[in-house]
Enzyme design. Sequence first.
Site, PDB file in Angstrom:
ATOM      1  N   ASN A  79      29.230 -18.268 -63.153  1.00  0.00           N
ATOM      2  CA  ASN A  79      29.187 -18.175 -61.693  1.00  0.00           C
ATOM      3  C   ASN A  79      30.079 -17.025 -61.237  1.00  0.00           C
ATOM      4  O   ASN A  79      30.737 -16.385 -62.056  1.00  0.00           O
ATOM      5  CB  ASN A  79      29.574 -19.508 -61.048  1.00  0.00           C
ATOM      6  CG  ASN A  79      31.001 -19.898 -61.382  1.00  0.00           C
ATOM      7  OD1 ASN A  79      31.953 -19.262 -60.943  1.00  0.00           O
ATOM      8  ND2 ASN A  79      31.148 -20.941 -62.203  1.00  0.00           N
TER       9      ASN A  79
ATOM     10  N   LYS B 158      36.459 -38.201 -54.826  1.00  0.00           N
ATOM     11  CA  LYS B 158      37.221 -37.861 -56.036  1.00  0.00           C
ATOM     12  C   LYS B 158      38.642 -38.434 -56.016  1.00  0.00           C
ATOM     13  O   LYS B 158      39.380 -38.290 -56.988  1.00  0.00           O
ATOM     14  CB  LYS B 158      37.261 -36.343 -56.224  1.00  0.00           C
ATOM     15  CG  LYS B 158      35.847 -35.735 -56.360  1.00  0.00           C
ATOM     16  CD  LYS B 158      35.867 -34.326 -56.908  1.00  0.00           C
ATOM     17  CE  LYS B 158      34.466 -33.732 -56.900  1.00  0.00           C
ATOM     18  NZ  LYS B 158      34.338 -32.557 -57.740  1.00  0.00           N
TER      19      LYS B 158
ATOM     20  N   LYS C 272      19.863 -16.673 -81.312  1.00  0.00           N
ATOM     21  CA  LYS C 272      19.401 -16.137 -80.039  1.00  0.00           C
ATOM     22  C   LYS C 272      17.999 -16.678 -79.711  1.00  0.00           C
ATOM     23  O   LYS C 272      17.138 -16.710 -80.590  1.00  0.00           O
ATOM     24  CB  LYS C 272      19.378 -14.600 -80.132  1.00  0.00           C
ATOM     25  CG  LYS C 272      19.167 -13.935 -78.807  1.00  0.00           C
ATOM     26  CD  LYS C 272      19.191 -12.425 -78.953  1.00  0.00           C
ATOM     27  CE  LYS C 272      18.517 -11.816 -77.740  1.00  0.00           C
ATOM     28  NZ  LYS C 272      17.948 -10.527 -77.988  1.00  0.00           N
TER      29      LYS C 272
ATOM     30  N   LYS D 118      34.212 -35.113 -50.347  1.00  0.00           N
ATOM     31  CA  LYS D 118      34.667 -34.869 -51.728  1.00  0.00           C
ATOM     32  C   LYS D 118      36.059 -35.447 -51.950  1.00  0.00           C
ATOM     33  O   LYS D 118      36.363 -35.986 -53.018  1.00  0.00           O
ATOM     34  CB  LYS D 118      34.673 -33.362 -52.024  1.00  0.00           C
ATOM     35  CG  LYS D 118      33.291 -32.889 -52.412  1.00  0.00           C
ATOM     36  CD  LYS D 118      33.186 -31.424 -52.666  1.00  0.00           C
ATOM     37  CE  LYS D 118      31.696 -31.089 -52.722  1.00  0.00           C
ATOM     38  NZ  LYS D 118      31.415 -29.688 -52.698  1.00  0.00           N
TER      39      LYS D 118
ATOM     40  N   ASP E 177      28.724 -27.413 -63.187  1.00  0.00           N
ATOM     41  CA  ASP E 177      28.361 -28.820 -63.066  1.00  0.00           C
ATOM     42  C   ASP E 177      27.382 -29.224 -64.169  1.00  0.00           C
ATOM     43  O   ASP E 177      27.204 -30.411 -64.441  1.00  0.00           O
ATOM     44  CB  ASP E 177      27.732 -29.088 -61.694  1.00  0.00           C
ATOM     45  CG  ASP E 177      28.760 -28.969 -60.573  1.00  0.00           C
ATOM     46  OD1 ASP E 177      29.913 -29.380 -60.789  1.00  0.00           O
ATOM     47  OD2 ASP E 177      28.419 -28.440 -59.500  1.00  0.00           O
TER      48      ASP E 177
HETATM   49  N1  CTP Z   1      35.541 -29.662 -60.473  1.00  0.00           N
HETATM   50  C1  CTP Z   1      35.994 -30.147 -61.672  1.00  0.00           C
HETATM   51  N2  CTP Z   1      35.155 -30.390 -62.714  1.00  0.00           N
HETATM   52  C2  CTP Z   1      33.830 -30.182 -62.583  1.00  0.00           C
HETATM   53  C3  CTP Z   1      33.331 -29.703 -61.357  1.00  0.00           C
HETATM   54  C4  CTP Z   1      34.213 -29.440 -60.330  1.00  0.00           C
HETATM   55  O1  CTP Z   1      37.206 -30.355 -61.774  1.00  0.00           O
HETATM   56  N3  CTP Z   1      33.035 -30.431 -63.612  1.00  0.00           N
HETATM   57  C5  CTP Z   1      36.489 -29.424 -59.394  1.00  0.00           C
HETATM   58  C6  CTP Z   1      36.636 -27.973 -59.004  1.00  0.00           C
HETATM   59  O2  CTP Z   1      37.656 -27.336 -59.734  1.00  0.00           O
HETATM   60  C7  CTP Z   1      36.965 -28.082 -57.547  1.00  0.00           C
HETATM   61  C8  CTP Z   1      36.170 -29.282 -57.108  1.00  0.00           C
HETATM   62  O3  CTP Z   1      36.022 -30.071 -58.262  1.00  0.00           O
HETATM   63  O4  CTP Z   1      38.323 -28.370 -57.327  1.00  0.00           O
HETATM   64  C9  CTP Z   1      34.820 -28.883 -56.606  1.00  0.00           C
HETATM   65  O5  CTP Z   1      34.086 -30.006 -56.492  1.00  0.00           O
HETATM   66  P1  CTP Z   1      32.511 -29.991 -56.623  1.00  0.00           P
HETATM   67  O6  CTP Z   1      32.065 -31.320 -56.163  1.00  0.00           O
HETATM   68  O7  CTP Z   1      32.027 -29.487 -57.922  1.00  0.00           O
HETATM   69  O8  CTP Z   1      32.272 -28.936 -55.566  1.00  0.00           O
HETATM   70  P2  CTP Z   1      31.083 -28.056 -55.481  1.00  0.00           P
HETATM   71  O9  CTP Z   1      30.853 -27.318 -56.749  1.00  0.00           O
HETATM   72  O10 CTP Z   1      31.380 -27.304 -54.246  1.00  0.00           O
HETATM   73  O11 CTP Z   1      30.079 -29.296 -55.343  1.00  0.00           O
HETATM   74  P3  CTP Z   1      28.573 -29.374 -55.013  1.00  0.00           P
HETATM   75  O12 CTP Z   1      27.942 -28.456 -55.975  1.00  0.00           O
HETATM   76  O13 CTP Z   1      28.291 -30.805 -55.294  1.00  0.00           O
HETATM   77  O14 CTP Z   1      28.530 -29.018 -53.573  1.00  0.00           O
END
Ligand code: CTP
Length: 410
Positions: free
Chosen positions: A206, A341, A286, A337, A275
């Site tokens: 990303n 969390k 590959k 969130k 995610d």
């Molecule tokens: N985070 C984490 N571990 C993951 C995914 C995210 O610790 N596997 C943490 C990130 O570091 C950040 C927060 O969670 O502090 C972001 O939450 P998330 O729900 O993943 O936010 P987005 O990516 O913005 O979520 P979404 O895609 O559901 O909108």
Amino acid sequence: MALIALGVTGSVGAYKSVEVARGLQKRGHEVVAIMTAAAQQFIGPLTLEAITRRDVITDQFAPGLNSSVEHVSLASTIDALVVAPATANVLGKFANGIADDFLSSLHLVTRAPIVMAPAMNSNMWTHEAVERNLAILRGRGVHLVDPESGELACGWVGPGRLAEPERIVTAVEEVLRPAGSLLGRSVLVTAGPTYEDLDPVRYLGNRSTGRMGLALAAEAARRGAKVTLVLGPTSLVPPAGMESVRVRSAAEMFEAVMTRREATDVMVLAAAVADYAPADGARPQKIPKGEGPLTLVLARTRDILAELGAWRGPRRAPVLIGFAAETRDVVARGLAKLRAKGVDLIVANDVSRADAGFEVETNAVTIVSADAETAVPLRAKSEVARVVVDHVESLLGSAGPVATEDRSGG
Ligand code: CTP
């Protein structure tokens, strides 16, 4: 009271350095002024000498200055180096380590914090070369007091006018302030993206660069915390003065964070963690292209922040801070969130803005807690970091020191 070296460089705004010197003195600081040759074209050293009641340093090789190697001895006694106004030239010299006069030599020798207040024509301010130098300086922790917009001495209208002296003085005060407010505390920060390998040459990643997390880690370290930075793949160099642990995938980041959670007072999870990752891991060879579409099967990664929240449960320690990258309903989604969390704060970013979030030096965020929200309008990421760490400090105040014996682990 601090001893402050005030560097004055060749810009029309040089006359405002007098007000900066007076403002610093009014707050009880001693000021020693250093003028470059160009600065002396705009104002005379006598003015600053009268105000500071000290000799003004105007020349690297003036007789009488060299027996004690003045730039070395001054460098180790000052509490801050302030350059106001700072021309494009001095920004370039500082960024690239050029030392061809007293001020630029002092910059290389001193380890005191540095505040620079740039002033220049708008086109110079937005020139790629200047922007790159500013990015280098910010990355090194130099505090920049951005110029204001308005009518410039050259007749142009736009950004470039030296910040008002009061703003510069306030910035210096902030830099001098809290050096030890996080002494004895341990802070873990995650930063950057994660890469989920598909095969030996491809990955899912990303756009995060890790800049916001690095700024947070640097701010916590500046306040005396013992900082561990868990950093995903990025070309940015971690700041000095902290342990940095390099990881690549979400799974590696999970491991790195979980094994360190027991001994940590504050965890700030600023990384943009994937995610999803390939369900069966990376293919050993590959993936060749075929005629039709390619289907990848992805599985959810473990949510580090949510698992920390669940592990902590109703305890107040460690303090847990998460980030949220949103493109709409920033506060409502941030709050959702926070609850889901089980964390203390969510720093919600509106990543739909071009000047905030990923791949830029600035950010605009809303800090969301269970009972309040604080909007932090657009500013340098180092400034946003300062506000976030202020919030961390007040949470620590109510949480008390880490109580390791209460932890059951899990
Ligand atoms: N985070 C984490 N571990 C993951 C995914 C995210 O610790 N596997 C943490 C990130 O570091 C950040 C927060 O969670 O502090 C972001 O939450 P998330 O729900 O993943 O936010 P987005 O990516 O913005 O979520 P979404 O895609 O559901 O909108």
